[in-house]
Design an enzyme around this catalytic site. Structure first.
Site, PDB file in Angstrom:
ATOM      1  N   HIS B  59       1.721   6.197   6.682  1.00 26.79           N
ATOM      2  CA  HIS B  59       1.883   5.107   5.728  1.00 26.79           C
ATOM      3  C   HIS B  59       2.689   3.954   6.325  1.00 26.79           C
ATOM      4  O   HIS B  59       2.389   2.789   6.081  1.00 26.79           O
ATOM      5  CB  HIS B  59       2.572   5.646   4.469  1.00 26.79           C
ATOM      6  CG  HIS B  59       2.385   4.792   3.271  1.00 26.79           C
ATOM      7  ND1 HIS B  59       1.322   4.944   2.424  1.00 26.79           N
ATOM      8  CD2 HIS B  59       3.108   3.765   2.796  1.00 26.79           C
ATOM      9  CE1 HIS B  59       1.402   4.052   1.464  1.00 26.79           C
ATOM     10  NE2 HIS B  59       2.479   3.317   1.663  1.00 26.79           N
ATOM     11  N   HIS B 105      -2.673   3.343  -4.155  1.00 23.54           N
ATOM     12  CA  HIS B 105      -1.699   4.257  -4.733  1.00 23.54           C
ATOM     13  C   HIS B 105      -2.431   5.520  -5.182  1.00 23.54           C
ATOM     14  O   HIS B 105      -2.310   5.976  -6.310  1.00 23.54           O
ATOM     15  CB  HIS B 105      -0.935   3.592  -5.884  1.00 23.54           C
ATOM     16  CG  HIS B 105       0.536   3.578  -5.659  1.00 23.54           C
ATOM     17  ND1 HIS B 105       1.464   3.646  -6.648  1.00 23.54           N
ATOM     18  CD2 HIS B 105       1.254   3.529  -4.513  1.00 23.54           C
ATOM     19  CE1 HIS B 105       2.679   3.608  -6.131  1.00 23.54           C
ATOM     20  NE2 HIS B 105       2.574   3.542  -4.844  1.00 23.54           N
TER      21      HIS B 105
END
Lengths: 224, 752
Positions: B59, B105
């Site tokens: 990430h 998300h």
């Protein structure tokens, strides 16, 4: 006509400011929620948005702001007060209009364009309409389901305080299809509809005449 | 994972971390851990191990994808800010710029859909306003499983409510997006959110920490234990244990977000910021480290000053928390008071928590002790991982599948209603009416069109924005599918009258550790690269989300393209609805026998196979030129991109939204079913006035794009004749009911 647009934390008052400047071409001030003195203004607008994030209940915290004292005084002096969406919720919480709003009966936030029937034209906000005329107005809310007790409803009907009713569909379950109402003296209007957005949508929708009606009233009263 | 960590908790010693390999629980491999030890020349303590693990997660580091992301073209005369900052920025003239980015998300939304989706929106907005831009539009791209399943309906309902909640309260309109349903997303939904903001060139900010002695100011909500290790969570596949990761999902507060936004934008206007960055994934760690790395500086943080929801929080917890609505800004000492003044006005807390140094080190002080000292360069240079790519077996076996033959014999009218009522094709009003798509009063074209269009205040300019992606095509042929994602997004914008400017990419894939998945990633990115180059739409930033898998089952490779275009006059704004009875309906582009991966194939057979529609990028470019020139010349009444469901669906949508019927008489060598439902690319359905027919035909000929006259706009009946045979003949209201009713009907089977 001098306009004030009240700004609470979480309000989205810029849409109203823009419409008054660009469309009505009238002087307008943004007034912070901590002010108390509104004596300089002829029209006070409580805009839409989510004051205080809708915490507790929509409008409940904003109704305790210092500026609401100024709104009460202005209402007593016959100034025009317009509560739009969250602004309507604040007026209800402040007791300046009767009743309350509940969550929409379908339990969802709902945004769209809604047909509305004009019920009264003898108010400062509806002078440019005909009774029975159907106009289209944008709306966007999660708590717009107007409710009041039976006696209040009867009194609203009797004294012709219901000035807009939803036409066709009722987007939130409001009692008696109430889409907009005024106080007994007719100078305070609350509605879950968003007439300032109708102006942005352009001609042909009819919502802009809520604003031009106020101007006409101002002219009749000699404030412009 | 880490759930045993309850107070009082004695942190393991560096030796224990090493011997018991506790770093593995933080998502770190032994090789990575050994590399850390090598960098430090000692064993890292608990906090330091945590910091490396998040900074080196996919990430934050893009360690699996960086090599591929380098393929993207990132330059062009319009690019003011390419990848590497909170969001990209492109010039739109008159000293104005558009800032935009997409972010996923997915993992949080799978576990807690309302908060997962809401904080996705909040996070991407902070990326945009940390650049100095005021957010003016939101979009999203959603993938859910089959609506037959109750848990999928729950996920959709909650995610949509969460997206609406954050955007509505903060007062930014959600003007567009897409929702696609497919069983491959049953357990693994995708929730991507995009934000578009506007600024004056001079206000463009950077996430940078420089100037020895400058102060580090923490702004916004207090730090709690929520979201600890969120970045690591997002870099693993979902499992039964994911439910235990609920504390790794953050909770959002849009009212706080709104005050934070107003405070930050006022700080920008005050022109006192050296640097500003959102505390997003990996919170305080990534924001401080990334800013210092960009400034080639060091940074010292006094953690005792960090606003904490629990005074007992440890350095580890503070550094890894992903509590929402927090920003880090760097200012000169003399401007600190002004920062506090502006923040107080908006009722947002601001605290001086440290200073910029010149030692290239991240230093953390806690209770008067130095608890962390790490070289910043090593934190932002995670060891790259080079994955192996292998062509999967399915790709070979699909080479011989002929979907046209497979679907032969299906009755056209039956297929028409079945496709029209597929949730992928049907009206998404149920979704977008929960978003305040008119907030700020500038929305000109609402959701439900090819792209959302918003007016830029004080100008005659408009922005057209869209998100697009087709995981089925990418699965069947990654290269082709990747190119189509970009081409279709551009085509959507062109159909509204906009010139496409640039893209942000939201790359959603399974585990890169599997060679077949890495093969999908490689091909998809190569395809996107080719299309971006041909269509001159560079990539200004984006997001990579890997490990979108549950129980080893990966989603389709789903790259999402978020694209922004410019319309330089109100007269050029075009919509897809038919306008006038009698207008001529034209099909621009060529229709081939392409049903692989089509909505028809999925609806009829319940799965996809074969090859997806092919794309010729030069042809695509020419089709877009024809449409734009025709619109600019004032010859186009309506324009609609052909996509899922092909001509049949595009026609229905033009009729329904325009409340007009149509009468088509088609001649083709293909079977009627194939012609009507083929998803051949580079096609647009136009309607023009009779007088302009000749001009449009000449224009198409000049660009060597086929143009076919199909019929006329009618009153209230939709009829389609193919090769002399009347195949569809229905009143408009019937199509309307089918198309509008499908999703509300599917959702009503849940108890709400």
């Amino acid at each position: 006509m001098r306009f004030a647009v009240l700004m609470f934390p979480g309000s989205s008052g810029m849409e109203c400011v823009r419409i008054i400047e660009k469309f009505l071409k009238q002087p307008v001030s943004k007034v912070w929620h901590r002010e108390r003195d509104l004596s300089n203004y002829d029209v006070i607008i409580l805009p839409g948005g989510f004051s205080y994030g809708d915490y507790l209940r929509p409008g409940a915290l904003a109704a305790l702001s210092p500026v609401i004292d100024g709104v009460r005084v202005a209402a007593e002096h016959g100034k025009l007060i317009l509560g739009i969406g969250n602004g309507f919720q604040i007026l209800l919480e402040a007791g300046l209009l009767p009743g309350t709003v509940l969550p929409n009966n379908h339990q969802q936030f709902r945004c769209g364009i809604q047909r509305v029937r004009v019920e009264q034209r003898e108010t400062p906000f509806t002078r440019e309409y005909q009774v029975g005329e159907v106009i289209s107005l944008p709306f966007a809310h999660g708590h717009g389901n107007y409710y009041c007790d039976p006696e209040t409803l009867q009194s609203l009907q009797k004294s012709k305080q219901i000035i807009f009713r939803y036409y066709g569909e009722n987007p939130n379950g409001s009692l008696d299809g109430i889409a907009g109402l005024v106080n007994k003296t007719g100078n305070v209007l609350g509605t879950m509809l968003r007439p300032e957005r109708a102006v942005a949508l352009g001609a042909g929708f009819g919502g802009e005449r809520i604003f031009t009606s106020m101007l006409r009233f101002g002219r009749e009263k000699g404030v412009i | 994972m880490l759930s045993e960590q309850k107070q009082p908790f004695l942190e393991p010693t560096p030796e224990e971390i090493c011997e018991k390999r506790l770093y593995q629980k933080m998502g770190m491999t032994t090789e990575e851990y050994e590399k850390v030890v090598q960098h430090l020349g000692r064993l890292p303590n608990w906090t330091e191990t945590g910091i490396y693990s998040v900074m080196w997660s996919e990430h934050c580091s893009y360690k699996n994808s960086k090599a591929l992301l380098r393929l993207f073209p990132t330059e062009g005369p319009q690019v003011l800010q390419g990848p590497g900052e909170g969001a990209g920025a492109i010039d739109i003239g008159d000293g104005q710029a558009v800032v935009f980015k997409i972010e996923s998300h997915n993992h949080p939304s799978a576990v807690e859909p309302f908060q997962g989706a809401a904080t996705g929106v909040g996070g991407i907005m902070r990326d945009v306003f940390s650049m100095g831009a005021r957010p003016i539009a939101l979009l999203n791209s959603l993938r859910f499983g089959s609506l037959d399943k109750e848990d999928v309906r729950h996920l959709l309902k909650q995610a949509v409510a969460g997206i609406g909640y954050y955007g509505n309260v903060i007062g930014v309109p959600t003007v567009g997006g897409e929702v696609v349903f497919d069983p491959v997303y049953n357990e693994t939904p995708l929730v991507n959110a995009m934000c578009v903001g506007l600024l004056s060139h001079g206000d463009l900010q950077k996430g940078i920490a420089k100037g020895k002695g400058n102060r580090v100011i923490y702004i916004g909500a207090s730090t709690g234990r929520d979201g600890i290790h969120g970045a690591t969570f997002a870099s693993e596949e979902l499992s039964e244990d994911s439910e235990e990761m609920v504390p790794a999902v953050q909770a959002g507060d849009p009212f706080m977000g709104k005050r934070l936004m107003e405070a930050c934008l006022e700080l920008v206007q005050a022109q006192i910021l050296v640097g500003i960055q959102d505390m997003g994934a990996a919170g305080l760690t990534s924001s401080s480290v990334e800013m210092a790395a960009k400034g080639e500086s060091g940074i010292l943080l006094n953690l005792d000053a960090v606003p904490q929801r629990d005074p007992e929080m440890t350095p580890y917890e503070m550094m890894l928390s992903e509590s929402q609505e927090r920003m880090l800004v760097i200012v000169e000492e003399k401007n600190v008071a002004e920062v506090h003044r502006i923040c107080q006005k908006w009722e947002v807390q601001s605290v001086d928590i440290g200073e910029v140094t010149d030692d290239g080190t991240l230093t953390l002080i806690h209770k008067n002790k130095k608890v962390t000292s790490l070289p910043i360069k090593t934190l932002v240079n995670a060891p790259m991982v080079y994955r192996e790519a292998n062509e999967p077996a399915y790709y070979q076996s699909f080479a011989t599948v002929d979907p046209v033959q497979e679907l032969a014999g299906i009755e056209v009218e039956k297929a028409f209603y079945q496709v029209l009522s597929s949730p992928n094709v049907a009206s998404k009003r149920w979704v977008y009416q929960q978003y305040d798509y008119m907030a700020q009063g500038a929305t000109v074209v609402s959701p439900g069109s090819d792209a959302g269009v918003i007016a830029i205040e004080g100008t005659k300019k408009f922005l057209a924005v869209t998100t697009d992606g087709n995981g089925r095509y990418v699965y069947l042929d990654p290269k082709v599918g990747g190119a189509i994602a970009v081409a279709e997004a551009a085509r959507n914008l062109v159909c509204t009258g906009a010139k496409p400017l640039a893209i942000t990419d939201g790359l959603n894939f399974g585990s890169p550790e599997k060679p077949e998945i890495y093969w999908q990633m490689t091909g998809a990115i190569q395809g996107m690269q080719a299309a971006c180059l041909t269509l001159e739409t560079p990539v200004t930033g984006g997001n990579v989300s890997l490990y979108n898998e549950t129980a080893g089952q990966a989603v389709y490779p789903t790259p999402i393209v978020g694209m922004v275009g410019l319309i330089d006059g109100p007269e050029k704004i075009t919509t897809h609805s038919f306008k006038n009875e009698g207008d001529i309906i034209l099909l621009l582009g060529n229709t081939l026998a392409e049903l692989g991966g089509s909505e028809l194939q999925q609806c009829i057979t319940g799965q996809i196979s074969g090859r997806p529609p092919q794309i010729d990028l030069e042809r695509e470019k020419n089709v877009q030129k024809v449409v734009l020139e025709a619109i600019y010349s004032g010859w186009v009444q309506s324009a609609h991109d052909l996509s899922e469901g092909g001509l049949a669906v595009a026609l229905a949508e033009c009729c329904i939204s325009g409340n007009r019927g149509a009468e088509l008489a088609i001649k083709t060598d293909l079977s009627p079913l194939t012609f009507l439902f083929s998803e051949s690319q580079s096609r647009v359905l136009l309607s023009v006035k009779v007088d302009h027919l000749e001009k449009v035909a000449q224009l198409a000929a000049a660009y060597q794009v086929p143009l076919t006259q199909l019929g006329r706009v009618g009153k209230s009946q939709v009829s389609v004749t193919v090769n002399g045979e009347l195949l569809i003949d229905a009143p408009l209201c019937k199509l309307q009911q089918t198309w509008e009713g499908a999703i509300p009907w599917a959702m009503s089977s849940t108890s709400s």
